[in-house]
Design an enzyme around this catalytic site. Structure first.
Site, PDB file in Angstrom:
ATOM      1  N   LYS A 137      27.972   0.794  50.361  1.00  0.00           N
ATOM      2  CA  LYS A 137      26.545   0.791  50.705  1.00  0.00           C
ATOM      3  C   LYS A 137      26.263  -0.479  51.506  1.00  0.00           C
ATOM      4  O   LYS A 137      26.124  -1.568  50.957  1.00  0.00           O
ATOM      5  CB  LYS A 137      25.716   0.802  49.403  1.00  0.00           C
ATOM      6  CG  LYS A 137      24.328   1.379  49.498  1.00  0.00           C
ATOM      7  CD  LYS A 137      23.378   0.617  50.378  1.00  0.00           C
ATOM      8  CE  LYS A 137      22.926  -0.680  49.780  1.00  0.00           C
ATOM      9  NZ  LYS A 137      22.052  -1.462  50.691  1.00  0.00           N
ATOM     10  N   GLU A 166      30.001 -12.219  45.189  1.00  0.00           N
ATOM     11  CA  GLU A 166      30.052 -13.267  46.213  1.00  0.00           C
ATOM     12  C   GLU A 166      28.604 -13.547  46.582  1.00  0.00           C
ATOM     13  O   GLU A 166      27.989 -12.782  47.329  1.00  0.00           O
ATOM     14  CB  GLU A 166      30.827 -12.779  47.442  1.00  0.00           C
ATOM     15  CG  GLU A 166      32.277 -12.407  47.175  1.00  0.00           C
ATOM     16  CD  GLU A 166      33.181 -13.612  46.984  1.00  0.00           C
ATOM     17  OE1 GLU A 166      32.745 -14.741  47.256  1.00  0.00           O
ATOM     18  OE2 GLU A 166      34.318 -13.418  46.539  1.00  0.00           O
ATOM     19  N   CYS A 224      26.898 -17.617  54.286  1.00  0.00           N
ATOM     20  CA  CYS A 224      26.843 -18.132  52.910  1.00  0.00           C
ATOM     21  C   CYS A 224      27.577 -19.460  52.790  1.00  0.00           C
ATOM     22  O   CYS A 224      27.303 -20.232  51.894  1.00  0.00           O
ATOM     23  CB  CYS A 224      27.449 -17.115  51.958  1.00  0.00           C
ATOM     24  SG  CYS A 224      29.094 -16.642  52.471  1.00  0.00           S
ATOM     25  N   GLU A 233      18.888 -22.431  50.147  1.00  0.00           N
ATOM     26  CA  GLU A 233      19.585 -21.938  51.337  1.00  0.00           C
ATOM     27  C   GLU A 233      18.548 -21.755  52.451  1.00  0.00           C
ATOM     28  O   GLU A 233      17.580 -21.028  52.254  1.00  0.00           O
ATOM     29  CB  GLU A 233      20.135 -20.530  51.032  1.00  0.00           C
ATOM     30  CG  GLU A 233      21.603 -20.417  50.833  1.00  0.00           C
ATOM     31  CD  GLU A 233      22.058 -18.963  50.693  1.00  0.00           C
ATOM     32  OE1 GLU A 233      21.400 -18.169  49.995  1.00  0.00           O
ATOM     33  OE2 GLU A 233      23.081 -18.633  51.291  1.00  0.00           O
TER      34      GLU A 233
HETATM   35  P1  NAP Z   1      20.601  -9.341  49.556  1.00  0.00           P
HETATM   36  O1  NAP Z   1      19.176  -9.155  49.825  1.00  0.00           O
HETATM   37  O2  NAP Z   1      21.025  -9.728  48.182  1.00  0.00           O
HETATM   38  O3  NAP Z   1      21.317  -7.969  50.008  1.00  0.00           O
HETATM   39  C1  NAP Z   1      22.700  -7.768  49.903  1.00  0.00           C
HETATM   40  C2  NAP Z   1      22.962  -6.290  49.694  1.00  0.00           C
HETATM   41  O4  NAP Z   1      22.361  -5.877  48.475  1.00  0.00           O
HETATM   42  C3  NAP Z   1      22.370  -5.384  50.772  1.00  0.00           C
HETATM   43  O5  NAP Z   1      23.200  -4.261  50.923  1.00  0.00           O
HETATM   44  C4  NAP Z   1      21.046  -4.997  50.158  1.00  0.00           C
HETATM   45  O6  NAP Z   1      20.557  -3.787  50.689  1.00  0.00           O
HETATM   46  C5  NAP Z   1      21.427  -4.831  48.717  1.00  0.00           C
HETATM   47  N1  NAP Z   1      20.325  -4.996  47.778  1.00  0.00           N
HETATM   48  C6  NAP Z   1      19.124  -5.603  47.957  1.00  0.00           C
HETATM   49  N2  NAP Z   1      18.391  -5.522  46.822  1.00  0.00           N
HETATM   50  C7  NAP Z   1      19.152  -4.855  45.920  1.00  0.00           C
HETATM   51  C8  NAP Z   1      18.949  -4.456  44.571  1.00  0.00           C
HETATM   52  N3  NAP Z   1      17.834  -4.739  43.911  1.00  0.00           N
HETATM   53  N4  NAP Z   1      19.950  -3.784  43.961  1.00  0.00           N
HETATM   54  C9  NAP Z   1      21.088  -3.504  44.605  1.00  0.00           C
HETATM   55  N5  NAP Z   1      21.338  -3.844  45.877  1.00  0.00           N
HETATM   56  C10 NAP Z   1      20.385  -4.532  46.528  1.00  0.00           C
HETATM   57  O7  NAP Z   1      21.258 -10.422  50.510  1.00  0.00           O
HETATM   58  P2  NAP Z   1      21.151 -10.481  52.099  1.00  0.00           P
HETATM   59  O8  NAP Z   1      19.856 -11.092  52.421  1.00  0.00           O
HETATM   60  O9  NAP Z   1      21.532  -9.196  52.716  1.00  0.00           O
HETATM   61  O10 NAP Z   1      22.354 -11.483  52.432  1.00  0.00           O
HETATM   62  C11 NAP Z   1      22.200 -12.836  52.435  1.00  0.00           C
HETATM   63  C12 NAP Z   1      22.727 -13.436  51.142  1.00  0.00           C
HETATM   64  O11 NAP Z   1      24.090 -13.065  50.976  1.00  0.00           O
HETATM   65  C13 NAP Z   1      22.705 -14.943  51.179  1.00  0.00           C
HETATM   66  O12 NAP Z   1      22.290 -15.444  49.937  1.00  0.00           O
HETATM   67  C14 NAP Z   1      24.174 -15.294  51.437  1.00  0.00           C
HETATM   68  O13 NAP Z   1      24.528 -16.584  51.003  1.00  0.00           O
HETATM   69  C15 NAP Z   1      24.869 -14.221  50.682  1.00  0.00           C
HETATM   70  N6  NAP Z   1      26.244 -14.011  51.178  1.00  0.00           N
HETATM   71  C16 NAP Z   1      27.273 -14.406  50.382  1.00  0.00           C
HETATM   72  C17 NAP Z   1      28.579 -14.279  50.842  1.00  0.00           C
HETATM   73  C18 NAP Z   1      29.720 -14.711  49.985  1.00  0.00           C
HETATM   74  O14 NAP Z   1      30.862 -14.360  50.305  1.00  0.00           O
HETATM   75  N7  NAP Z   1      29.503 -15.456  48.912  1.00  0.00           N
HETATM   76  C19 NAP Z   1      28.822 -13.712  52.098  1.00  0.00           C
HETATM   77  C20 NAP Z   1      27.752 -13.326  52.886  1.00  0.00           C
HETATM   78  C21 NAP Z   1      26.453 -13.482  52.390  1.00  0.00           C
HETATM   79  P3  NAP Z   1      19.270  -3.784  51.653  1.00  0.00           P
HETATM   80  O15 NAP Z   1      19.439  -4.911  52.569  1.00  0.00           O
HETATM   81  O16 NAP Z   1      19.365  -2.488  52.310  1.00  0.00           O
HETATM   82  O17 NAP Z   1      18.111  -3.923  50.739  1.00  0.00           O
END
Ligand code: NAP
Length: 485
Positions: free
Chosen positions: A179, A255, A289, A386
């Site tokens: 997803k 992650e 990240c 962040e």
């Molecule tokens: P996010 O809002 O947590 O979304 C990540 C994924 O989860 C997306 O597919 C999102 O789908 C989905 N999602 C959102 N709300 C959800 C829920 N309540 N239940 C299940 N899935 C849900 O994060 P983002 O804004 O896309 O990404 C940025 C974050 O990712 C930052 O904090 C960054 O540091 C972190 N990150 C970490 C790594 C690592 O390797 N540690 C790598 C890259 C990014 P939708 O977008 O369709 O809602």
């Protein structure tokens, strides 16, 4: 070339068929540099998620029984196809995510490297024969695929975060439902198409696109056939998933967010340090990240580093990622621009000095000027949250002990960086930093052959490296009695 002309499948992949959502609903995918739609994908509902899980469950026995060498060949072929299609995938990625084309092409190669690396690891899933305690028995240890797995991925690395999960899952003999973030589903479709074209049997990988990510997660967590979920995204959502995993004691890899310190000591090679800082801080417009979010510079080189950084940041070219020469694309949406602006205004209000940038770029698209602030202090938002934008905040420090203490003062523990030419200090500081990944004299730390992951609220589990496949394997031991001497 327009996105539609690339032939990208704008549908779900379930059991080897590209299909519409049962409801027929769809949602638009937009270009963050223009705000204009570039395509649309199905808005999957509960029955589509169930169908995808069913397809993954149906494909499991055949896939895990396939000799590892054959799974390895498919993974290597998929990596080759992804590289062959680099330009197309990069164009689609830039169109829906915003990063400059050269960076997108780099991510495509990085994404392929996970499939290639784990193709190799597929052939090395060794067990053990343990010397028995009782001479008439034997003890065997097997490592077996977990079963059906799911991957939930973010928008900032739409290709690599997916292959970093699918590579080890497929290598181990697991099947998957993926997803992607709703902002970047088209890149995901191209990656899955390449995996499919490499000869992967139907149902081994399945794609669900949906605007209702909570509903998709609820389906995945409540279905006993799904044995493991790997999530990359925010710490906030990660915590929700930990709670959701309790009911069925689901295995999780997380992650999550980071808040990386970037330390430059007096004895550093300053040009190398500033180049490393720029690579870490401004790649993907600061939306990674592992990107530097707090920069600590020792007093003796502070003014020189601020001047060198300012000179380079001033020359950055902001624009649409497909235009030649552009080095900073848009942020993912206007909320991301608001957050970067809030951090900059808060820092200035609390006494930081604006050196370069510091403003949103008006007009269509979600752009923020690459920014340098100096005189940043610990209570400012930029020091605690962040930023996820192209903003470098610089803080002066005096001693090694002081900087290790402030660098470790964070709920996050993903990546940390430092520059020094003193090799005793290099080892000492690397050991004391409470982070899962350390960049010593480099700002670039991502690689398929290394274990990527964090400590503290940055999550648990590792992706990449020889340990990456362990996340998709269960350990089983067999005690055989009555064997005799
Ligand atoms: P996010 O809002 O947590 O979304 C990540 C994924 O989860 C997306 O597919 C999102 O789908 C989905 N999602 C959102 N709300 C959800 C829920 N309540 N239940 C299940 N899935 C849900 O994060 P983002 O804004 O896309 O990404 C940025 C974050 O990712 C930052 O904090 C960054 O540091 C972190 N990150 C970490 C790594 C690592 O390797 N540690 C790598 C890259 C990014 P939708 O977008 O369709 O809602």
């Amino acid at each position: 070339m327009a996105v539609a002309a690339t032939g990208v499948e704008e549908r779900l992949l379930i059991g080897g068929e590209w299909v519409e959502a049962a409801s027929g609903g769809r949602f638009d995918v937009t270009d963050p540099a223009t705000g204009e739609p570039v395509g649309s994908v199905p808005d999957a509902g509960e029955s589509d998620v169930k169908a995808a899980i069913g397809a993954a469950a149906g494909a499991l026995d055949e896939w895990k029984a396939l000799p590892a060498l054959q799974r390895a060949r498919i993974l290597r072929k998929a990596a080759d196809l992804i590289r062959e299609r680099r330009d197309t995938i990069a164009l689609v990625m830039t169109s829906e995510q915003g990063k400059p084309l050269a960076e997108a092409a780099g991510e495509v190669d990085y994404a392929a490297s996970f499939l290639e690396w784990f193709g190799g690891e597929a052939e090395r899933v060794y067990g053990q024969i343990v010397p028995p305690m009782n001479p008439t028995s034997r003890v065997l240890v097997l490592r077996q695929p977990v079963g059906v797995t799911a991957a939930i991925t973010p928008w900032n690395f739409p290709a690599a975060m997916m292959t970093r999960k699918l590579g080890p899952a497929m290598a181990a003999g697991c099947t998957s439902v993926v997803k992607p973030a709703s902002a970047t589903p088209l890149t995901a479709a191209l990656i899955l198409r390449a995996i499919e074209d490499a000869g992967t049997p139907p149902g081994v990988v399945n794609l669900i696109t949906s605007r209702s990510s909570g509903m998709v997660a609820q389906q995945l967590f409540s279905d006993a056939r799904v044995r493991k979920i790997s999530f990359t995204g925010s710490t906030e959502v990660g915590k929700e998933l930990i709670r959701a995993s309790a009911d069925q004691v689901k295995r999780l890899s997380l992650e999550l967010g980071g808040h990386a310190p970037y330390v430059i000591f007096d004895d550093a090679d300053l040009d190398e340090a500033v180049d490393g800082l720029i690579a870490s801080k401004f790649r993907n417009a600061g939306q990674t990240c592992v990107c530097a979010n707090r920069t600590y510079v020792q007093a003796g080189v502070y003014d020189a580093v601020v001047a060198k950084l300012a000179e380079k940041v001033t020359k950055m070219v902001v624009g649409h990622g497909t235009e030649p020469g552009v080095t900073i694309g848009p942020l993912i949406d206007d909320r991301a621009v608001d957050k970067a602006d809030e951090h900059v205004k808060d820092a200035i209000a609390q006494g930081a000095r604006l050196v370069v940038g510091g403003e949103r770029i008006e007009g269509s698209g979600s752009f923020y000027a690459p920014t340098v602030l100096e005189g940043v202090t610990p209570q400012m938002l930029i020091s605690t949250e962040e930023t996820f934008g192209p903003v470098a905040g610089i803080t002066r420090f005096e001693t090694e002990e002081e900087v290790i203490r402030v660098a470790n003062e964070s709920i996050y523990g993903l990546a940390a960086y430092f520059h020094t030419r003193d090799y005793a200090r290099l080892l000492r500081v690397a050991e004391k930093l409470e982070y899962g990944i350390i960049g010593a004299n480099t700002g670039i730390i991502s690689a398929a052959n290394a274990p990527f992951g964090g400590v503290k609220e940055s999550g648990y589990g590792r992706e990449g490296g020889s340990v990456g496949i362990d996340e998709y394997l269960d350990v089983k031991y067999i005690q055989v009695g009555g064997v005799g001497l």
